[in-house]
Design an enzyme around this catalytic site. Structure first.
Site, PDB file in Angstrom:
ATOM      1  N   ASP A 387       0.559  -1.100   0.261  1.00 51.27           N
ATOM      2  CA  ASP A 387       0.190   0.083  -0.098  1.00 51.27           C
ATOM      3  C   ASP A 387       0.847   1.294   0.419  1.00 51.27           C
ATOM      4  OD1 ASP A 387      -3.114   0.944   0.742  1.00 51.27           O
ATOM      5  OD2 ASP A 387      -1.717   1.813   1.752  1.00 51.27           O
ATOM      6  N   GLU A 416       1.124  -0.324  -5.125  1.00 48.51           N
ATOM      7  CA  GLU A 416       0.112   0.793  -5.122  1.00 48.51           C
ATOM      8  C   GLU A 416       0.725   1.784  -5.080  1.00 48.51           C
ATOM      9  OE1 GLU A 416      -3.572   2.680  -3.886  1.00 48.51           O
ATOM     10  OE2 GLU A 416      -1.703   1.969  -2.473  1.00 48.51           O
TER      11      GLU A 416
END
Lengths: 668, 668
Positions: A387, A416
């Site tokens: 993330d 990401e």
């Protein structure tokens, strides 16, 4: 003016005459690892520059890993001072290679000798020069080669007519022996370059993201056991990676309510990205989902179905994370003594504390965060979606990912990062195996062609592997909000045929959810903040199309890599056409998509025949793998018509016609 | 699975968060020196990659030479993570630079502080964070800056309304002070890159080659004194470099006769490239030309006329060269005890012995050869044309040229390499200041556009400086053999306007000599092997055109560099059009050449207005600097007509029209 003796003597290394330059593939001169997958053939190329007309020889030394002996493969000339060699990549892990090159004295001698013989010149002295080279090689050589070279020396030195001895000197078998035992005392050698050989899944993968907590019956909080029951649905659609949002305990402090509201009710489950509570942090599971053992069973069940489980690693802490108490030195402290929460001024995210990656405790923090990956690897996880990696230092990722890959080279990391292009590429160079892309927002033919061309060719494709997502829990793009069923189908097919890796966030995608939180690019009633129940059997679900697409991807190796992607001109801006093919040309897929979600579009494709390895006026069969219709075509000008109300795309397998010796025609 | 403590801690250097990448200009990651000239502004660019939204700051450190203190110039953002800085190159010699970058904590803080103020948020704690940064800077700063920062610390800390203190915190003067005293403890730093700053002559030069031995009266062997009398002729034509073939004693063994015949008569002077005799070798002059003192006087006389003397350095020896006797270890010995002569099998050049650059005596050989340059530098020479450098090892040149440039940075080397492209570029990277090119054989518009585009743009132009020659003593290209006066004029004007450096071999060029030795690309009765007398006053001499061209080159700075070269489309394949301009746009030259030596050609040029900094529909004056004719034009479509029987080219200076406040029009 310095006298001769005042000049420093050149360094002994300068005696090596060959300049080894411009090695490919390489990234920033070897500072980062080039990415390939097991099963690839690595094509190394290099310039070998040698003065004059002397002949050069060289090889690529390579080894699996970073220790042990090097194997060797000879470089062959590609013309214009370029040389090449191929290495079969059979093992996952780092492969190191270096290039060595030297003056090929025997080949140089043989070249001149032949020309003099052809011109009818006297070559007594030249023959003696050749014998001297063979004699020296005989001394270097060992075993039977040494004996054979010794024999040649004797044969060449006996009293015999010059013509006979000249013939022996040019014996192809002698040339081969001389190639094997060159004088490499003044060889030039490149630096060591590294290739990261990943498992094939790093290049060819179909991802399905879902929230396990939304798999409970009757609106209850789903568990890993509930999520297991979702796996056959996912496997049936043909996905091979299931990706779960963070599975850790969720903090209570400043917990967010539905639709990202600041006040959570007592029953609100909170955002999975607010990681850490009394029950533990990054190495624990949310008790509402079950136990660590439940998670391992989920992973095993997925594995039985041919699915790898990817978990989300978000390096941030809720105020309730044990780290906050145990390691205050890993966080930034504000002048008032409180811990600095995440901000994007003027927005404040008081439910999340960022780590201080460059603070006083940075080294122990980095070690601890790396150990998070090792913990989950121990639980059976081999795929990690990371993330917001662009909000952590690049040097951290370079260090951390290498710690993992050096010990577990089969692990895959998806970055990401939706951020500035160079930072996205910087993360890939730092070691991420795959990356999210701007595809999510690229909708016109011009945008898609430009962007996909950029990311599927070297130098970008040597380090950056795209993973195309039409939607994510964070992003419901505008074209889906206002789109039709054809929009969803087109975005799905584009993602799955433009890129060998793609993914969807379901069930919202296959159920064509399209209502945003007003004024935003986010889903209303987002699963990030609340539990949802989905009617998977809704009649209009895209499930059949997804299943068909994934089957096409599995059955057509052309779609399992990106290097062969070629766009073909169409005389209609709303039709986009592109092909992919295998290296040997045996599998060739041409995709055509109508980018207009509302109207039937027609046009002519001008197939770039050279790019797909076909000749003008060749006839071939186009087999639409979606509709199963077949068309017999001839030449590169192809008429297409696509009605979005039926299906917005063709995915043609093109089969060339061949004529056998018995004039029997068939399709290859 | 390693426990946390089992992981090695990251290297302390990893704490620096900024990644410094993709520095330009640079060659092969800094392995070779980028070339510029004194007076240039060096535009350094670099990617500075920093995680998240924090602000980055950086600078370029640079110094003249390789020792001493570094100066600094701040990097400014160019967008998309690219940063730039300019350095004025005022001194000939090596310039070193390195890039440093760090997180700009104060700018990051100020950015967030402003956004919070704008949103009306409470900022008490944020102000304290700012004060802490100022306090730390005050500790780092010295002198009045330290005092000023101390004052700010006190002003910000007193009891006063928050709004007043916030205003002080955002005082632009404070921001400037903070920029000057950043916390650089965790800065990132690039490797050191080097720029070779040459004298302007390395970039802008007009060469004239002639054989001094052909300047004697009545067919006698010319001397340096005779050659002096040729200098005003050369100076009048506007050349600034005079280049002499080798001036050393010429060997007698295997001396070549006229037209490269194998038997020389007793009066034949031999080839100047058969260097060395009883009278000496590379550090002696041919007695037939005079003495070393005569040579020095020749150099001085040339200097008075604004002309630099270039001599030819050919590293090879005649069999009579003193080196052969004194240093047999510098040559290859054949098995029969003789010394290996030069070969291009089956051709033999028994009048020339090559040196053994990688043999046992290589280090002392290299030192001696380097000392040859130092010897001639001592005699006043600063420009060297190097013969056949591609037949000597690249590592030799890299070493040798650096020995010279490190001590005499004003020296210029022209590489006479007509060989494979990568080897030519390799020599440039090894340190040659200029190079011969394939221009000599490029005649069609398509060839000229492709080749000149390649060699005038980075990365090639960062190391390779073209010097365009229509002819040389070795090359009378076919198009000159069969050409008309227009062919000679066109080749001259192409050379002198396409490239900032060019040269001719005269008098054969200006006298339009075009008879080859039958079946060859060489002149008949070549001066390489015999003395010639030339009638310089021949009525059809190209001298007036050459003089005009060189004046145009001197008066138009646009023609004195190559980076701005742009080709403009013409709807006639036999007309070629291109422009060059200065960085500020004040000097703009458009050249149009008729490549057809026989027929009048007409066509329309589509001027690339953006490339030349003009707007559509602008009116301007085109002043033909050759014919002095002037044309008033408007817009980018220009009609041209060129009759080769009159003049095969226009060299237009384009002058933009400007309107003053008094509506008086004039040409800038």
């Amino acid at each position: 003016m310095p006298s001769t003796s005042a000049l420093p003597p050149p360094d002994p290394s300068a005696r090596a005459r060959v300049v080894v330059a411009n090695i490919s593939p390489s990234i920033d001169g070897g500072q980062s690892r080039v990415k390939r997958v097991r099963g690839d053939r690595l094509a190394v190329q290099v310039d070998l520059l040698l003065d004059g007309h002397d002949k050069v020889a060289g090889l690529v030394s390579y080894r699996q890993g970073t220790t042990g002996a090097f194997g060797e493969v000879a470089l062959v000339s590609l013309g214009q001072d370029r040389f090449g060699a191929e290495i079969a990549l059979t093992t996952v892990g780092v492969l190191q290679f270096t290039v060595a090159a030297w003056v090929d004295e025997f080949a140089t001698w043989a070249w001149g000798f032949d020309r003099k013989l052809d011109a009818g010149q006297e070559v007594t002295v030249e023959l003696l020069q050749g014998i001297a080279l063979v004699t020296a090689a005989a001394r270097r050589a060992s075993g039977t080669d040494g004996e054979a070279l010794g024999n040649y020396t004797r044969l060449l030195s006996v009293e015999a007519p010059l013509a006979d001895r000249a013939r022996i000197a040019r014996d192809p078998a002698l040339a081969l022996l001389m190639q094997r035992w060159p004088d490499r005392t003044a060889e030039s050698r490149s630096a060591i370059f590294e290739i990261e050989v990943d498992p094939p899944l790093a290049q060819f993968s179909s991802w399905y993201e879902f929230f396990p907590r939304s798999t409970g019956r009757d609106g209850r909080h789903g568990t890993f056991a509930d999520a297991e029951t979702r796996l056959p649905y996912v496997a049936d659609m043909g996905f091979d990676v299931v990706y779960l949002p963070p599975i850790h305990p969720i903090g209570a402090s400043h917990r967010k309510g539905p639709n990202n509201t600041l006040q959570a009710g007592p029953e609100d489950p909170g955002s999975p990205w607010a990681i850490g509570a009394a029950q533990g942090g990054h190495k624990a599971v949310n008790p509402a989902l079950g136990t660590l053992e439940d998670f391992r069973r989920f992973v095993a069940r997925a594995q039985e179905l041919g699915i790898a489980v990817a978990i989300d690693i978000a390096f941030q802490a809720s105020p309730d994370h044990p780290y906050v108490r145990e390691h205050p030195e890993w966080f930034v402290r504000r002048p008032d003594g409180s811990i600095q929460y995440a901000e994007n001024p003027p927005k404040k995210y008081q439910d999340v504390y960022p780590f201080d990656f460059a603070g006083e405790g940075w080294q122990s923090l980095w070690q601890e965060l790396a150990s998070v990956f090792f913990f989950w690897i121990e639980q059976g996880v081999r795929v990690f979606r990371v993330d917001n990696p662009h909000t952590k230092p690049l040097p951290f990722w370079r260090w951390c990912l290498r710690q993992v890959k050096d010990r577990h080279p089969d692990v895959i990391f998806l970055s990401e990062a939706f951020t500035r292009p160079k930072l996205m590429y910087g993360l890939a160079k730092a070691g991420f195996s795959q990356s999210y892309t701007y595809f999510t927002w690229r909708t016109s033919k011009r945008e898609l062609e430009a962007y996909l061309t950029e990311i599927t060719r070297p130098p970008i494709s040597d380090h950056f592997r795209p993973n195309l997502w039409p939607n994510t829990p964070d992003i419901l793009p505008e074209h889906l909000q206002i789109g039709t069923r054809a929009t969803f189908a087109a975005r799905l097919i584009l993602a799955g045929t433009l890129s060998s890796s793609y993914g969807i966030y379901g069930p919202p995608f296959e159920l064509m959810e399209q209502t945003p939180r007003p004024g935003s690019e986010e889903y209303i009633d987002n699963e990030k903040f609340q539990i949802r129940s989905w009617d998977l059997d809704r009649a209009n679900s895209l499930r059949p199309i997804i299943k068909r697409l994934n089957r096409i991807r599995r059955e057509n190796p052309a779609l399992q890599s990106n290097e062969s992607l070629v766009f073909h001109p169409v005389d209609n801006e709303l039709l986009i056409a592109y092909s992919k093919s295998t290296v040997d040309g045996s599998n060739l897929v041409l995709t055509v998509v109508n980018l207009d979600a509302h109207h039937r579009q027609t046009g002519y494709i001008d197939l770039d025949l050279a790019a797909v390895g076909m000749v003008a006026d060749e006839s071939f069969q186009a087999h639409d793998l979606i509709s199963d219709a077949r068309y017999l075509l001839r030449g590169g000008r192809i008429f297409v018509e696509l009605d979005p109300n039926v299906m917005p795309a063709h995915v043609f397998r093109l089969r060339r016609r061949a004529r056998t010796e018995h004039t029997f025609e068939y399709y290859l």
